[in-house]
Scaffold this active site. Structure first.
Site, short mmCIF file in Angstrom:
data_model
loop_
_atom_site.label_atom_id
_atom_site.label_comp_id
_atom_site.label_asym_id
_atom_site.label_seq_id
_atom_site.Cartn_x
_atom_site.Cartn_y
_atom_site.Cartn_z
N TYR A 104 15.05 60.58 3.09
CA TYR A 104 15.28 61.84 3.08
C TYR A 104 16.04 62.18 4.40
CZ TYR A 104 15.18 67.04 3.85
OH TYR A 104 15.47 68.20 4.02
N GLU A 189 21.86 68.49 3.48
CA GLU A 189 20.68 67.72 3.05
C GLU A 189 21.04 66.62 1.92
OE1 GLU A 189 16.43 69.34 2.03
OE2 GLU A 189 17.62 69.00 -0.09
#
Ligand code: GDP
Ligand code: MN
Length: 377
Positions: A104, A189
């Site tokens: 992530y 993201e």
């Protein structure tokens, strides 16, 4: 808020050099199939719903396919979905890569520190909200030097990367930082950022552009956001209209009174649904239009809270009674009103004559609205 769909986010990422799988957008099962048959998307491939909500992987909105027939099948299954309230109209087809770990990586603004931050976690591929805080690393970035070697090396360490993979991460982070800065993003993201051999590839993209910078980015003017169908109609009519999850419709005038009305209903155990801010409207036609829009959202009850300053209470009342008459009897709902101010007595009179519960006191009228909604769908 300008939230980009995954494929649009990936167009941005590509521009800044973030490595991505090969992919194409399709809007029908036939188009999906032909993208694969023509070789534009290699097999096996991933078929992904282009909706703004996350959790598609778990929710059946991301599927794998090994043949043109399977692609068509997956495409028609996903295009038929209503995913978290959003109808799926577009698909992204991408080559299916043999992936290792899922990581992530994101950049956003930390309002408390007043700095951009780099967020990394070795626990990618699941929603970040479900990752324990101790496994999420946050590094503030000084915007003047920008992202430096230090932050990149620390990110590599947190993510457990070395050698070629660490160098690949550094390039991804530089690209992401440039995208974040130059596109005036409020969030970029990548979840998951997947390890594919010795390099990294962004399998997903979430990009939100800062509203206040919209004037610098006319290219995003046409991007859909998360307005509902009714909100879209309201926007065209210049009516301030917002849909929430609850079942009590709220009509008030002015943002402050509207917010206070939502609070007081919540305090009495009500769940505000649609709310409508009449602002300084004194035009009965506009009041009627706004009310009919509210009726389309099928509230269990409507609470009207008006303070007549510029707006005259009797004008608003007339508009409402007029509008009520236009709602088919089967779709009518209880209406509770609290109106104060300019021409208050006349307004209350008009409403009562039309069968509306009109109480001048805020708390008791809010309670009456919550009562009226109770037991109704
Ligand atoms: P989200 O659940 O809405 O965030 O959708 P994602 O785009 O993150 O996809 C969900 C999951 O699908 C990922 O975490 C991966 O496990 C898987 N996935 C997506 N693309 C690929 C791919 O190209 N190869 C493989 N093996 N898995 C993929
Ligand atoms: Mn994802």
């Amino acid at each position: 808020m300008v939230k980009l769909a995954e494929w649009q986010g990936k167009v941005v990422f590509r521009k800044y050099g973030v490595p991505l799988p090969r992919g194409e957008v399709a809007r029908s099962p036939a188009e999906a199939e032909s993208l694969v048959r023509s070789g534009k998307v290699p097999l096996p491939c991933v078929v992904k719903a282009q909706v703004l909500a996350g959790g598609r992987g778990k929710g059946g909105a991301v599927r794998f396919a090994n043949s043109p027939e399977e692609v068509r099948e997956a495409a028609s299954a996903i295009l038929g979905l209503e995913f978290k309230g959003e109808k799926v109209r577009e698909l992204l087809l991408e080559e299916k890569l043999p992936i290792g770990r899922e990581l992530y990586v994101a950049m956003t603004l930390d309002r408390a520190q007043r700095l951009p931050i780099l967020i990394t976690s070795a626990q990618g591929g699941v929603e970040i909200e479900s990752v324990p805080d101790a496994q999420i690393d946050r590094q503030p970035i000084d915007p003047f030097p920008g992202l430096t070697g230090y932050e990149k090396r620390r990110a590599a360490k947190v993510l457990g990367l070395s050698g070629g993979q660490a160098r690949s991460l550094e390039r991804v982070l530089d690209s992401l930082w440039n995208a974040f800065q130059r596109e005036d993003a409020e969030l970029v993201e990548i979840n998951p950022l997947a390890i594919v051999g010795d390099a990294l590839t962004a399998l997903d993209a979430k990009v939100i552009i800062e509203d206040d910078a919209a004037f610098r980015h006319p290219e995003y003017a046409e991007v859909r956001d998360d307005r509902t169908e009714l909100e879209e109609i309201a926007r065209e009519k210049e009516i301030a209209f917002v849909q929430l999850d609850g079942n009590i419709g709220v009509i008030a005038n002015g943002a402050g009174l509207t917010m206070a009305t939502l609070d007081v209903l919540t305090e009495f155990g009500g769940r505000p649904g649609v709310f409508l801010d009449l602002g300084g409207t004194d035009d009965p036609k506009k009041v009627t239009e706004a009310f009919l829009l509210m009726a389309r959202a099928k509230p269990s009850a409507v609470f009207l809270n008006i303070f007549g300053g510029i707006t005259r209470c009797d004008t608003v009342a007339k508009g409402l009674v007029e509008a009520m008459g236009q709602v088919p009897p089967a779709e009518r709902f209880p209406l509770v009103a609290r109106i104060r101010g300019n021409n208050e007595a006349e307004g209350i009179e008009i409403l009562r004559a039309a069968g509306v519960t009109a109480v001048p006191d805020l708390r008791s009228s809010a309670q009456a609205a919550v009562e009226a909604a109770r037991g109704r769908p």
